[in-house]
Design a protein around this motif. Structure first.
Motif, mmCIF file in Angstrom:
data_model
loop_
_atom_site.group_PDB
_atom_site.id
_atom_site.type_symbol
_atom_site.label_atom_id
_atom_site.label_comp_id
_atom_site.label_asym_id
_atom_site.label_seq_id
_atom_site.Cartn_x
_atom_site.Cartn_y
_atom_site.Cartn_z
ATOM 1 N N THR A 1 0.807 -1.218 0.000
ATOM 2 C CA THR A 1 0.000 0.000 0.000
ATOM 3 C C THR A 1 0.838 1.264 0.000
ATOM 4 O O THR A 1 0.461 2.255 -0.614
ATOM 5 N N ALA A 2 1.990 1.230 0.675
ATOM 6 C CA ALA A 2 2.736 2.475 0.848
ATOM 7 C C ALA A 2 3.935 2.598 -0.091
ATOM 8 O O ALA A 2 4.452 3.685 -0.282
ATOM 9 N N LEU A 3 4.386 1.483 -0.650
ATOM 10 C CA LEU A 3 5.552 1.504 -1.548
ATOM 11 C C LEU A 3 6.706 2.356 -1.013
ATOM 12 O O LEU A 3 7.001 3.419 -1.551
ATOM 13 N N ARG B 1 5.921 -4.574 -8.994
ATOM 14 C CA ARG B 1 5.819 -3.229 -8.426
ATOM 15 C C ARG B 1 6.841 -2.983 -7.327
ATOM 16 O O ARG B 1 7.178 -1.864 -7.014
#
Lengths: 229, 229
Positions: free
Chosen positions: B44-46, B73
């Motif tokens: 979610t936060a990468l 990703r």
DNA sequence: CCGGACCGTCACGGACCCGTAACATTGCGT
DNA sequence: ACGCAATGTTACGGGTCCGTGACGGTCCGG
């Protein structure tokens, strides 16, 4: 090197930061904080480059870019997109939409300037109606005539546009898709291999002048116009 | 320089120590004390960097790292692993898995900050299509041309991409797996020894310019592009 | 209505490139 | 010095990409 640049950014702070830096670099700045306003400016002022925030209130950056690409007058204006995260997805969407480059926030002024410079340099050869000379070839868009080493060359309409594009964008590999876009026009449904055939016809027409090797194949990538010999 | 960093560490004391120091250095901190939780945060936060304890309850650090590398990703998020013992085995496993650096406990805050800073600085140079010059070699992605000491060099598509990658990431050893990822692309099933053959072909192509020794072998690890000679 | 110019597609053959295996060589630990 | 493992090197089969000629269709001008 001085260019007119439109900045589309809804956060005043970032817009100011960008504007300050690009003015320092000698560019003329236009500003917009939403897509509608930006669209209007683009139509009237035809800037040389658009710096586009990906997240905008109302019409999104993606949609705005799409509209730019849809209009013949604005389709070749380069776009650099500003994206908050370095998400792969955004980059892909952006590049598909036709963005020329992207900068992820936060960015340094130095990086921004470098990108702007690169994109402007890349688009440098503007399409004009001037006579193009290159490597022994002369092409005159006005009279629609071509000559190689003084000898006149007969070309069909498509080969003419193809050669014109290649001569105005030499030393650069163009994929078949790019050539279809630029020479045939958007939204035409034509097999990519058709490009091969027209390249062939072009080369054949250049053969008598022994200039056919100016058009070179880059295997697996596309075609390239060499500037020498 | 400010970055978002995820700390995966099950011992509260050590986690606090790390968090305190990195906040002092101006970073945004995310915390997790097990791999599942960490995986969720990553998605979610990468974050820009992951500090990863090698010994975790449940899913191990190795496995977590492997999963990070498996997702497109998250695969390029750098990892610094924290390992209790300075055992050679752990380092090897870690570097194979794709960790960018390791810190052995106990460590000084100063050392930790230095490592973090180094890894963030080292982050993959953005891929641009600028001309790359290095040690007598010139490579132009736009025109797809390569020259060594002024002499043009002919390369196949794969060797071209290989050289491009090596030149943009010089002075760094790349394992065969990393090269396959970066040059061949994800999810391709190709023998690692294939890399050897292409390295060979690249060297042979560079031989005429006597630049073939720029591509160096690091026995047991991979290949490296030297910046000089 | 006919003929030529031009275009897009296809099919064939060849050139090129790639991945793999097999063998030769080198480097390193013992 | 020996043996194993890693790497260098070469050769080859298969596949992809590209050059090329031919064919049918369309658009116009005669």
């Amino acid at each position: 090197m001085a260019a007119t640049i439109l900045v589309v950014e809804d956060e005043p702070a970032i817009q100011e930061l960008i504007a300050y830096n690009l003015k320092q670099a000698g560019h003329n700045l236009l500003k917009a904080d939403n897509a509608e306003q930006a669209m209007h400016i683009v139509q009237t002022a035809l800037p040389d480059l658009v710096l586009l925030d990906w997240m905008l209130p109302g019409i999104s950056g993606v949609e705005f870019a799409r509209r730019l690409r849809a209009d013949r007058r604005t389709k070749q204006i380069p776009i650099i997109m500003l994206t908050a995260r370095s998400e792969e997805q955004d980059k892909l969407t952006g590049l598909e939409t036709g963005a020329d480059d992207y900068v992820t926030k936060p960015f340094s002024p130095r990086e921004l300037n470098a990108r702007v410079k690169a994109v402007l340099r890349r688009r440098a050869p503007q399409v004009t109606d001037d006579v193009v000379r290159l490597g022994g070839l002369d092409l005159d868009p006005a009279s629609h005539r071509v000559s190689g080493n003084g000898q006149p060359i007969e070309l069909g309409p498509t080969e003419f546009r193809l050669l014109h594009f290649l001569m105005t964008h030499p030393e650069r590999v163009h994929s078949r898709a790019q050539l279809l876009d630029q020479v045939w026009g958007d939204h035409v449904f034509v097999e990519e291999r058709t490009v091969d055939v027209h390249i062939r016809r072009l080369r054949k027409a250049l053969e008598p002048s022994t200039l056919d090797n100016l058009v070179q194949t880059v295997r697996g990538t596309g075609y390239r116009m060499s500037a020498t010999l």
